[in-house]
Design a protein around this motif. Structure first.
Motif, short mmCIF file in Angstrom:
data_model
loop_
_atom_site.label_atom_id
_atom_site.label_comp_id
_atom_site.label_asym_id
_atom_site.label_seq_id
_atom_site.Cartn_x
_atom_site.Cartn_y
_atom_site.Cartn_z
N MET A 354 0.86 -1.17 0.00
CA MET A 354 0.00 0.00 0.00
C MET A 354 0.91 1.23 0.00
SD MET A 354 -3.10 -1.10 -0.13
CE MET A 354 -4.18 0.19 0.48
N ALA A 355 0.37 2.39 0.32
CA ALA A 355 1.15 3.63 0.23
C ALA A 355 2.37 3.61 1.12
CB ALA A 355 0.27 4.82 0.57
N ASN A 356 2.21 3.09 2.37
CA ASN A 356 3.30 3.18 3.33
C ASN A 356 3.54 1.88 4.09
OD1 ASN A 356 3.95 6.11 3.08
ND2 ASN A 356 1.83 6.33 3.77
N ASN A 357 3.17 0.74 3.51
CA ASN A 357 3.47 -0.52 4.15
C ASN A 357 3.59 -1.64 3.12
OD1 ASN A 357 0.68 -0.96 3.59
ND2 ASN A 357 0.15 -0.14 5.60
N VAL A 358 4.09 -2.79 3.58
CA VAL A 358 4.30 -3.95 2.72
C VAL A 358 3.81 -5.19 3.45
CG1 VAL A 358 6.02 -5.37 1.51
CG2 VAL A 358 6.32 -2.89 1.63
N PHE A 359 3.17 -6.10 2.69
CA PHE A 359 2.75 -7.39 3.23
C PHE A 359 3.35 -8.49 2.35
CE2 PHE A 359 -0.54 -4.45 4.58
CZ PHE A 359 -0.74 -4.82 5.91
N VAL A 360 3.75 -9.60 3.00
CA VAL A 360 4.29 -10.74 2.25
C VAL A 360 3.67 -12.02 2.77
CG1 VAL A 360 6.48 -9.55 1.83
CG2 VAL A 360 6.28 -11.12 3.77
N VAL A 361 3.56 -13.01 1.88
CA VAL A 361 3.11 -14.34 2.24
C VAL A 361 4.27 -15.30 2.02
CG1 VAL A 361 1.44 -16.19 1.80
CG2 VAL A 361 0.76 -13.79 1.53
N THR A 362 4.58 -16.13 3.01
CA THR A 362 5.70 -17.05 2.91
C THR A 362 5.24 -18.41 2.41
OG1 THR A 362 5.51 -17.91 5.16
CG2 THR A 362 6.79 -15.88 4.86
N GLU A 363 6.20 -19.26 2.07
CA GLU A 363 5.86 -20.58 1.54
C GLU A 363 5.14 -21.45 2.57
OE1 GLU A 363 9.45 -22.45 0.32
OE2 GLU A 363 10.41 -22.32 2.30
N SER A 364 5.25 -21.10 3.85
CA SER A 364 4.54 -21.82 4.90
C SER A 364 3.14 -21.28 5.13
CB SER A 364 5.33 -21.78 6.21
OG SER A 364 5.43 -20.45 6.70
N GLY A 365 2.76 -20.22 4.39
CA GLY A 365 1.43 -19.63 4.51
C GLY A 365 1.32 -18.55 5.55
N GLN A 366 2.43 -18.17 6.15
CA GLN A 366 2.40 -17.07 7.13
C GLN A 366 2.40 -15.72 6.44
OE1 GLN A 366 5.91 -18.37 9.59
NE2 GLN A 366 4.45 -18.21 11.28
N VAL A 367 1.79 -14.73 7.09
CA VAL A 367 1.74 -13.37 6.57
C VAL A 367 2.56 -12.46 7.48
CG1 VAL A 367 0.26 -11.41 6.00
CG2 VAL A 367 -0.55 -13.74 5.58
N PHE A 368 3.46 -11.69 6.87
CA PHE A 368 4.24 -10.70 7.60
C PHE A 368 3.97 -9.33 7.00
CE2 PHE A 368 6.51 -14.63 8.30
CZ PHE A 368 6.96 -14.54 9.62
N GLY A 369 4.00 -8.31 7.83
CA GLY A 369 3.82 -6.96 7.35
C GLY A 369 4.68 -5.99 8.09
N TRP A 370 4.98 -4.86 7.46
CA TRP A 370 5.73 -3.79 8.10
C TRP A 370 5.35 -2.46 7.47
CZ3 TRP A 370 8.02 -7.66 5.16
CH2 TRP A 370 8.56 -7.28 3.93
N GLY A 371 5.61 -1.41 8.22
CA GLY A 371 5.27 -0.06 7.74
C GLY A 371 4.30 0.62 8.68
N GLN A 372 3.57 1.57 8.13
CA GLN A 372 2.65 2.36 8.93
C GLN A 372 1.45 1.53 9.36
OE1 GLN A 372 1.34 5.93 6.96
NE2 GLN A 372 0.84 6.94 8.87
N THR A 373 1.10 1.59 10.65
CA THR A 373 0.00 0.79 11.16
C THR A 373 -1.28 1.60 11.22
OG1 THR A 373 0.56 1.36 13.44
CG2 THR A 373 1.54 -0.63 12.52
#
Length: 373
Positions: A354-373
């Motif tokens: 999005m404008a100020n954050n990033v989300f990723v999905v890993t091969e294990s199906g976990q979701v990680f995110g960082w940036g503005q909350t």
């Protein structure tokens, strides 16, 4: 706001309201597609409808999708979309410019079915700030929403509130679409070529046309490279070549391009045509961009980021930014790609921004995110 797709069900969280005008006091809602949590941040007034609508930290199901098995979702600046297994499109959000394709400009607080001609199946969708591009299984593109900068591709600057076929692309098979923030629209065809329309601010269109000229019909970008993926940033564009190299063009002022000058300092020049970004990692499979950052995924499942790592957002995911200068949001500027280290160095299979954050999905199906909350 953000959306999650889990076992065919869509969940939303984050901010629900959208300001009608920048800095204004009028608000419309619907971003979440479901009732708000009625919580407020610590220290905020508990009786404020605005505060209660803009703090929704718990993922909850989007309403209107009961009984549907969703296979793809998309998020714009203010609106959301979901596609089910039958190729039907559902949308929700403020809809202040008709970008939901429902024939009006009335906000929708739950997912609503968007109608297309008979036998049309939608397989992909991209939402900008106020316009939407829907891609059918036959490779045809329908657009709707705000058209004042020519982004709808119909040869004019009129807005549309219902899905309208882009006829100049009807003879081509489009395989990917990307909608900018009221700035431009990108279309990738199965022969690896890119077509583009919109307003040419800061060389945004890559067509070497006069600044601010409106190109309201999708035009072919003259480039000998064959591409496999496209993405848009704020007044910038990106494409990944078949060999995994990254190309970019448009406005370089916000650090979207990993360039340095002869003295080793960041280079923020505009790029008038698709240009090989030699400092980007090789063998890329996906690229996304926000307001002042870019994230890429390589074939080995690694994430790299570059751009502005602000003290309020930390959107690069590389640790705490240095304190900002007085009166400035900028913490650190990274002109070269930085490796993002996920816990246990998990491999990534998908990323979004999005404008100020990033989300990723890993091969294990976990979701990680960082940036503005």
């Amino acid at each position: 706001h953000a959306y999650l797709l889990l076992h065919g069900q869509v969940f939303s969280m984050g901010q629900d309201l959208h300001a009608v005008s920048k800095g204004g006091n009028d608000w419309i809602g619907g971003k979440l597609g479901r009732p708000v949590d009625n919580q407020v941040l610590p220290g905020k007034p508990a009786d404020s409808p605005l505060e209660r609508a803009n703090y929704n930290p718990t993922p909850r199901p989007v309403e209107g999708l009961e009984g549907q098995h969703i296979i793809k979702i998309a998020s714009g600046q203010n609106d959301g979309a979901a596609i089910n297994t039958d190729g039907e499109l559902f949308m929700w959000g403020p809809n202040n410019h008709g970008q939901l394709g429902l024939g009006d400009t009335i906000q929708r607080r739950s997912a609503t079915h968007v109608h297309f001609p008979p036998r049309v199946r939608i397989e992909d969708v991209s939402i900008g700030a106020a316009h939407t591009l829907a891609l059918s299984s036959e490779g045809r593109v329908y657009s709707f929403g705000l058209g004042k900068t020519g982004v709808l591709g119909h040869g004019d600057t009129l807005s549309r509130t219902t899905p309208t076929l882009i006829r100049t692309l009807a003879g081509k098979k489009v395989i990917q679409v990307a909608a900018g923030q009221n700035t431009h629209s990108l279309f990738l065809t199965n022969d690896g070529k890119i077509h583009i329309c919109g307003r040419n601010t800061n060389s945004l269109l890559g067509l070497e046309r006069p600044d601010k000229e409106v190109c309201a019909t999708p035009s072919l970008i003259d480039c000998p490279i064959s591409f496999k993926s496209i993405a848009v940033g704020v007044q910038s564009s990106f494409a990944i070549a078949q060999n995994g190299d990254l190309y970019g063009w448009g406005n370089g002022a916000k650090g979207h391009f990993p360039l340095i000058d002869s003295s080793g300092m960041p280079e923020r020049s505009d790029l008038p045509v698709p240009t090989l970004l030699r400092n980007a990692p090789p063998h890329l499979v996906q690229v996304v961009a926000g307001s002042r950052h870019v994230a890429v995924l390589d074939k080995n499942g690694r994430i790299f980021t570059w751009g502005v790592h602000t003290i309020v957002s930390g959107q690069l995911g590389v640790g705490p930014p240095r304190p900002a200068r007085p009166g400035s949001l900028a913490g650190e500027f990274f002109s070269l790609p930085q490796l993002v280290k996920l816990p246990a160095m998990q491999k990534t299979t998908f990323l979004d921004s999005m404008a100020n954050n990033v989300f990723v999905v890993t091969e294990s199906g976990q979701v990680f995110g960082w940036g503005q909350t």
